[in-house]
Design a protein around this motif. Sequence first.
Motif, PDB file in Angstrom:
ATOM      1  N   LYS A   1      12.154  -7.915   2.930  1.00  0.00           N
ATOM      2  CA  LYS A   1      11.723  -9.082   3.688  1.00  0.00           C
ATOM      3  C   LYS A   1      11.153  -8.682   5.047  1.00  0.00           C
ATOM      4  N   HIS A   2      11.876  -7.832   5.795  1.00  0.00           N
ATOM      5  CA  HIS A   2      11.395  -7.412   7.112  1.00  0.00           C
ATOM      6  C   HIS A   2      10.060  -6.669   7.013  1.00  0.00           C
ATOM      7  N   ILE A   3       9.987  -5.778   6.026  1.00  0.00           N
ATOM      8  CA  ILE A   3       8.756  -4.991   5.869  1.00  0.00           C
ATOM      9  C   ILE A   3       7.581  -5.887   5.481  1.00  0.00           C
ATOM     10  N   LEU A   4       7.789  -6.754   4.486  1.00  0.00           N
ATOM     11  CA  LEU A   4       6.711  -7.626   4.031  1.00  0.00           C
ATOM     12  C   LEU A   4       6.271  -8.602   5.112  1.00  0.00           C
ATOM     13  N   ASP A   5       7.217  -9.086   5.914  1.00  0.00           N
ATOM     14  CA  ASP A   5       6.866 -10.012   6.994  1.00  0.00           C
ATOM     15  C   ASP A   5       5.921  -9.347   7.993  1.00  0.00           C
ATOM     16  N   GLU A   6       6.211  -8.087   8.349  1.00  0.00           N
ATOM     17  CA  GLU A   6       5.342  -7.428   9.325  1.00  0.00           C
ATOM     18  C   GLU A   6       4.019  -7.002   8.691  1.00  0.00           C
ATOM     19  N   LEU A   7       4.053  -6.610   7.426  1.00  0.00           N
ATOM     20  CA  LEU A   7       2.806  -6.238   6.751  1.00  0.00           C
ATOM     21  C   LEU A   7       1.853  -7.428   6.648  1.00  0.00           C
ATOM     22  N   ALA A   8       2.397  -8.630   6.518  1.00  0.00           N
ATOM     23  CA  ALA A   8       1.551  -9.813   6.393  1.00  0.00           C
ATOM     24  C   ALA A   8       0.662  -9.988   7.615  1.00  0.00           C
TER      25      ALA A   8
ATOM     26  N   LEU B   1      -5.916   0.748   4.125  1.00  0.00           N
ATOM     27  CA  LEU B   1      -6.286  -0.648   4.352  1.00  0.00           C
ATOM     28  C   LEU B   1      -7.809  -0.766   4.245  1.00  0.00           C
ATOM     29  N   ASN B   2      -8.374  -1.850   4.721  1.00  0.00           N
ATOM     30  CA  ASN B   2      -9.829  -2.001   4.673  1.00  0.00           C
ATOM     31  C   ASN B   2     -10.520  -1.282   5.820  1.00  0.00           C
ATOM     32  N   GLY B   3      -9.733  -0.899   6.823  1.00  0.00           N
ATOM     33  CA  GLY B   3     -10.296  -0.202   7.975  1.00  0.00           C
ATOM     34  C   GLY B   3      -9.321   0.817   8.505  1.00  0.00           C
TER      35      GLY B   3
ATOM     36  N   VAL C   1      -0.654  -7.495   9.430  1.00  0.00           N
ATOM     37  CA  VAL C   1      -1.677  -6.451   9.568  1.00  0.00           C
ATOM     38  C   VAL C   1      -2.586  -6.344   8.347  1.00  0.00           C
ATOM     39  N   MET C   2      -2.192  -6.995   7.250  1.00  0.00           N
ATOM     40  CA  MET C   2      -3.041  -6.956   6.057  1.00  0.00           C
ATOM     41  C   MET C   2      -3.063  -8.338   5.393  1.00  0.00           C
ATOM     42  N   PRO C   3      -3.514  -9.365   6.123  1.00  0.00           N
ATOM     43  CA  PRO C   3      -3.514 -10.726   5.576  1.00  0.00           C
ATOM     44  C   PRO C   3      -4.458 -10.919   4.399  1.00  0.00           C
ATOM     45  N   ASP C   4      -5.439 -10.012   4.255  1.00  0.00           N
ATOM     46  CA  ASP C   4      -6.427 -10.151   3.194  1.00  0.00           C
ATOM     47  C   ASP C   4      -5.980  -9.506   1.889  1.00  0.00           C
ATOM     48  N   LYS C   5      -4.825  -8.839   1.909  1.00  0.00           N
ATOM     49  CA  LYS C   5      -4.349  -8.178   0.692  1.00  0.00           C
ATOM     50  C   LYS C   5      -3.533  -9.151  -0.155  1.00  0.00           C
ATOM     51  N   ASP C   6      -3.621  -8.994  -1.472  1.00  0.00           N
ATOM     52  CA  ASP C   6      -2.847  -9.871  -2.356  1.00  0.00           C
ATOM     53  C   ASP C   6      -1.390  -9.409  -2.406  1.00  0.00           C
ATOM     54  N   PRO C   7      -0.480 -10.240  -2.949  1.00  0.00           N
ATOM     55  CA  PRO C   7       0.948  -9.899  -2.970  1.00  0.00           C
ATOM     56  C   PRO C   7       1.250  -8.558  -3.637  1.00  0.00           C
ATOM     57  N   LEU C   8       0.487  -8.202  -4.669  1.00  0.00           N
ATOM     58  CA  LEU C   8       0.724  -6.937  -5.353  1.00  0.00           C
ATOM     59  C   LEU C   8       0.491  -5.756  -4.412  1.00  0.00           C
ATOM     60  N   HIS C   9      -0.625  -5.786  -3.667  1.00  0.00           N
ATOM     61  CA  HIS C   9      -0.927  -4.694  -2.751  1.00  0.00           C
ATOM     62  C   HIS C   9       0.061  -4.655  -1.595  1.00  0.00           C
ATOM     63  N   ARG C  10       0.496  -5.825  -1.137  1.00  0.00           N
ATOM     64  CA  ARG C  10       1.498  -5.845  -0.070  1.00  0.00           C
ATOM     65  C   ARG C  10       2.802  -5.225  -0.550  1.00  0.00           C
ATOM     66  N   LYS C  11       3.169  -5.522  -1.759  1.00  0.00           N
ATOM     67  CA  LYS C  11       4.395  -4.952  -2.320  1.00  0.00           C
ATOM     68  C   LYS C  11       4.260  -3.441  -2.465  1.00  0.00           C
ATOM     69  N   LEU C  12       3.089  -2.985  -2.865  1.00  0.00           N
ATOM     70  CA  LEU C  12       2.853  -1.549  -3.000  1.00  0.00           C
ATOM     71  C   LEU C  12       2.977  -0.868  -1.636  1.00  0.00           C
ATOM     72  N   HIS C  13       2.398  -1.473  -0.609  1.00  0.00           N
ATOM     73  CA  HIS C  13       2.502  -0.922   0.740  1.00  0.00           C
ATOM     74  C   HIS C  13       3.941  -0.991   1.250  1.00  0.00           C
TER      75      HIS C  13
END
Length: 277
Positions: A242-249, A217-219, A251-263
Motif C-alpha cells: 500500500k505505501h509503495i503503490l501510493d507513492e508510485l501513483a 518510466l516514460n522519462g 510519479v507514474m500516473p500514466d501507468k496501468d495497475p499492472l505496471h505499477r504492481k511490477l514497479h
Amino acid sequence: MKAARFDYVRAGSVAQAVELLREHEGRAKLMAGGQSLGPMLNLRLARPAVVIDIAGLAELRTVTEQEGGLRVGAGVTHAELEDGVHPLLRGSALQHVAGGIAYRAIRNRGTVGGSLAHADPAADWVLTMVALGAQIEIAGPAGSSRRVAAGEFMQGAYTTAVGDDELIAAVHVPRSTAQARWGYYKFCRKTGEFAEASCAAWFDPAAKVARVAVGALNGAPALLPVLAAQVAQSGMAPADDKHILDELAGVMPDKDPLHRKLHATAVARCLAQALAA
C-alpha cells in the motif's frame, strides 16, 4: 538497413573532440563503445554528417579518488567495472550494476558515459546515478567544464543536459561510509533486455542520505522521498504494497495497475536487498 553516408574522425583528445563538435554545429555524433549509436545508425534513426570516435582516449578511461568521492571516466566500460579492473570500485554498487547490463559482448564495449548520453529511460546507469546522488562532469569549448546533478541530467527520454558542443567526461560519485547500504533490482522479460521496471536504493546513515529511485518510466528516473525517509527510520515495516503503490501513483500516473504492481515489486525487492546487505 545500412547507415547513411557519414565522415569518420578519430579524436586525439577531449579538447579536439569538443572542437570538432563545435565546428559541425549539431551535425556530429560521438562514438565510444558504439553499442547504442551503431544500431541507430544502421536503422537511420541517427544521420550525422560525421562520427567522432573517442573510444581510444586514455583521459576518459581512468578512475581516481578525489575529495568527497570518486571520479569515474566516461570511457570506462561496463566490463571493466564488472571485472574489478579499477581497485577503487571493487565491491561497490557500480560493480554490481555493471555485471547485470545486457550481455557480456555489450559490456565489453559499452561505456558509462555512452549509456548516460543515450539516456534510455530503462537503462541502468541513469537510474543508478540518481540513487547515488552522483554528478555528471561535462566538458565544453575552450577547456570549460561543468557538473550537473544526476537528477537534473536526464531531461526526458533520449534527452540530456549535454549541449551540441559538449561531451560527458566523467561521473563523480560521492564517498560512502562503512554504514552505507544499497540495492538494485530490475525486471527483464529475458536476460539481457532493457528493464520493464527497476529500482535503485542508497542508504548511508552516517552521511544522512536515503534515496529510493525508480526507473523504466516514460522519462527520467523518479525519486520516492517519503518512502526512503520512512525506510531509513523504521526499516522494512513501511515498505508494504500500500505505501509503495501510493507513492508510485504520484510519479507514474500514466501507468496501468499492472505496471505499477511490477514497479512496486521491484521497489520491495530492491529495499529488501539493501537492508539485508
